[in-house]
Design a protein around this motif. Structure first.
Motif, PDB file in Angstrom:
ATOM      1  N   TRP A 206       0.815  -1.212   0.000  1.00 36.51           N
ATOM      2  CA  TRP A 206       0.000   0.000   0.000  1.00 36.51           C
ATOM      3  C   TRP A 206       0.854   1.269   0.000  1.00 36.51           C
ATOM      4  CZ3 TRP A 206      -4.650   1.138  -1.424  1.00 36.51           C
ATOM      5  CH2 TRP A 206      -5.247   2.337  -1.019  1.00 36.51           C
ATOM      6  N   HIS A 207       1.961   1.246   0.720  1.00 33.58           N
ATOM      7  CA  HIS A 207       2.831   2.419   0.802  1.00 33.58           C
ATOM      8  C   HIS A 207       4.026   2.314  -0.142  1.00 33.58           C
ATOM      9  CE1 HIS A 207       0.474   4.052   3.996  1.00 33.58           C
ATOM     10  NE2 HIS A 207       0.740   3.055   4.832  1.00 33.58           N
ATOM     11  N   HIS A 208       3.971   1.399  -1.109  1.00 36.45           N
ATOM     12  CA  HIS A 208       5.051   1.290  -2.082  1.00 36.45           C
ATOM     13  C   HIS A 208       5.107   2.579  -2.905  1.00 36.45           C
ATOM     14  CE1 HIS A 208       7.536  -0.159  -5.380  1.00 36.45           C
ATOM     15  NE2 HIS A 208       7.827  -1.224  -4.645  1.00 36.45           N
ATOM     16  N   PRO A 209       6.295   3.134  -3.127  1.00 35.05           N
ATOM     17  CA  PRO A 209       6.375   4.428  -3.822  1.00 35.05           C
ATOM     18  C   PRO A 209       5.885   4.405  -5.261  1.00 35.05           C
ATOM     19  CG  PRO A 209       8.565   3.502  -3.451  1.00 35.05           C
ATOM     20  CD  PRO A 209       7.617   2.677  -2.664  1.00 35.05           C
ATOM     21  N   LEU A 210       5.823   3.255  -5.901  1.00 33.60           N
ATOM     22  CA  LEU A 210       5.306   3.203  -7.268  1.00 33.60           C
ATOM     23  C   LEU A 210       3.785   3.151  -7.321  1.00 33.60           C
ATOM     24  CD1 LEU A 210       7.725   0.644  -9.025  1.00 33.60           C
ATOM     25  CD2 LEU A 210       7.828   3.148  -9.098  1.00 33.60           C
ATOM     26  N   LEU A 211       3.127   2.755  -6.233  1.00 39.25           N
ATOM     27  CA  LEU A 211       1.673   2.592  -6.270  1.00 39.25           C
ATOM     28  C   LEU A 211       0.997   3.950  -6.383  1.00 39.25           C
ATOM     29  CD1 LEU A 211      -0.713   0.597  -6.112  1.00 39.25           C
ATOM     30  CD2 LEU A 211      -0.762   1.025  -3.644  1.00 39.25           C
ATOM     31  N   ASN A 212       0.206   4.114  -7.419  1.00 40.29           N
ATOM     32  CA  ASN A 212      -0.525   5.354  -7.661  1.00 40.29           C
ATOM     33  C   ASN A 212      -1.970   5.141  -7.218  1.00 40.29           C
ATOM     34  OD1 ASN A 212      -2.043   7.472  -8.943  1.00 40.29           O
ATOM     35  ND2 ASN A 212      -0.278   7.849 -10.271  1.00 40.29           N
ATOM     36  N   HIS A 213      -2.316   5.688  -6.065  1.00 40.20           N
ATOM     37  CA  HIS A 213      -3.654   5.468  -5.510  1.00 40.20           C
ATOM     38  C   HIS A 213      -4.740   6.089  -6.381  1.00 40.20           C
ATOM     39  CE1 HIS A 213      -1.906   4.888  -1.158  1.00 40.20           C
ATOM     40  NE2 HIS A 213      -1.477   3.998  -2.032  1.00 40.20           N
ATOM     41  N   GLU A 214      -4.435   7.226  -6.987  1.00 43.81           N
ATOM     42  CA  GLU A 214      -5.451   7.905  -7.809  1.00 43.81           C
ATOM     43  C   GLU A 214      -5.774   7.115  -9.077  1.00 43.81           C
ATOM     44  OE1 GLU A 214      -7.211  10.457  -7.147  1.00 43.81           O
ATOM     45  OE2 GLU A 214      -6.227  11.276  -5.368  1.00 43.81           O
ATOM     46  N   LEU A 215      -4.784   6.431  -9.643  1.00 45.58           N
ATOM     47  CA  LEU A 215      -5.012   5.683 -10.880  1.00 45.58           C
ATOM     48  C   LEU A 215      -5.408   4.234 -10.626  1.00 45.58           C
ATOM     49  CD1 LEU A 215      -2.164   7.019 -13.206  1.00 45.58           C
ATOM     50  CD2 LEU A 215      -4.530   7.800 -12.980  1.00 45.58           C
ATOM     51  N   THR A 216      -5.314   3.776  -9.391  1.00 44.73           N
ATOM     52  CA  THR A 216      -5.781   2.434  -9.044  1.00 44.73           C
ATOM     53  C   THR A 216      -7.307   2.429  -9.048  1.00 44.73           C
ATOM     54  OG1 THR A 216      -3.830   1.855  -7.751  1.00 44.73           O
ATOM     55  CG2 THR A 216      -5.876   0.738  -7.167  1.00 44.73           C
TER      56      THR A 216
END
Length: 309
Positions: A206-216
């Motif tokens: 969840w806090h991985h720097p590549l994870l884009n919450h807005e585009l998920t």
């Protein structure tokens, strides 16, 4: 010319950037940044004993290895080593030295079976086979030209279905953890895995720097998370799908298509120009979805397995 292998030190942004640069050159279908390399090292689960390695030739970084135990597998003793050498620096012994160092480390940690992914090319497969590995499952990398390609048109969600983003769950992502854990158990692969540790998931995923919450994208059915497509983005214009999955009770309704298509449309609107994803070669339903979206296979990797002792 002398090649040495050393561990990637914590807190060294220069080495982390070098590690990411080699990964991108050797495997351009996967996203990697200095921040994601540092995060994987510093936030890895302690039971994984994760320790990346660097190969260096006269002060120049030329190769990398990701080395650790598969801590979330119910099968003990599963070790993983993935080795990538800069394309213009192959044939200098860096790969062999990285492999030997990684194998010795994993054996000392009690690993009884080793897994390594290599590109499906004669030289790479011969490298693994010469070290006693046997070919197992294969997986495809796929690419989509977001800038010039044509995505399927957006469709409104059916009655009772709602589209949300990962950012909508920022205050409490626990429901997404449960959905991700369920789909992980059904993901095809040579290693059985299960996710049971919420705090570890928060840290590593969840806090991985590549994870884009807005585009998920997250699809809700009657208010319950039913499907999702997790989006990774780098510090440029590249987008990658980390995972797309549907809960067992909701499969066969086109929800994964809905989630991934909406995420891709938003990514293109945000200025991302290339999209990458990966598929187990035997995962026909997901391959069909990606073909429908316009992805094309751009490379294949083969997992190779070696038993120790």
């Amino acid at each position: 010319m002398t090649v040495i292998v050393r561990e990637l030190p914590r807190g060294d942004p220069t080495d982390a950037a070098g590690f990411a640069r080699i990964r991108r050159r050797a495997l351009p279908f996967m996203l990697s940044t200095a921040e994601s390399v540092a995060h994987s090292l510093e936030r890895a689960h302690p039971d994984s004993h994760y320790r990346p390695l660097l190969a260096e030739e006269d002060g120049e970084l030329i190769g990398t290895a990701q080395v650790g135990l598969v801590h979330d597998s119910p099968e003990p003793g599963q070790g993983s080593l993935n080795i990538y050498v800069a394309p213009e620096r192959t044939g200098r012994g860096a790969g062999s030295l990285l492999a030997r160092t990684a194998e010795e480390r994993l054996a000392s940690l009690g690993a009884t079976r080793l897994h390594t992914w290599v590109l499906d090319e004669p030289g790479n497969r011969a490298f693994a086979e010469k070290r006693g590995y046997r070919a197992a499952r294969s997986a495809h990398f796929l690419r989509l030209d977001l800038a010039n390609g044509t995505l399927p048109p957006l469709q409104p969600p059916p009655d009772g279905v709602e589209l949300r983003t990962g950012a909508d769950f920022a205050d409490d992502p626990r429901r997404l953890f449960r959905l991700d854990a369920e789909t992980l158990r059904d993901e095809p692969g040579d290693i059985e895995r299960e996710s049971t540790d919420y705090e570890a998931w928060l840290t590593e995923t969840w806090h991985h720097p590549l994870l884009n919450h807005e585009l998920t994208s997250v699809v809700l059915v009657d208010g319950r998370p039913a499907a999702f497509s997790a989006a990774h983005t780098d510090d440029g214009t590249r987008y990658g799908t980390a995972m797309t999955g549907t809960g067992r009770a909701f499969r066969g309704r086109g929800l994964a298509k809905l989630a991934k298509n909406h995420s891709l449309h938003r990514a293109r609107a945000a200025g991302f120009t290339e999209a990458f994803t990966g598929n187990d070669a035997g995962n026909g339903p997901m391959l069909a979805i990606n073909e429908w979206l316009g992805y094309e296979i751009c490379a294949t990797e083969v997992n190779h397995v070696r038993d120790l002792g």
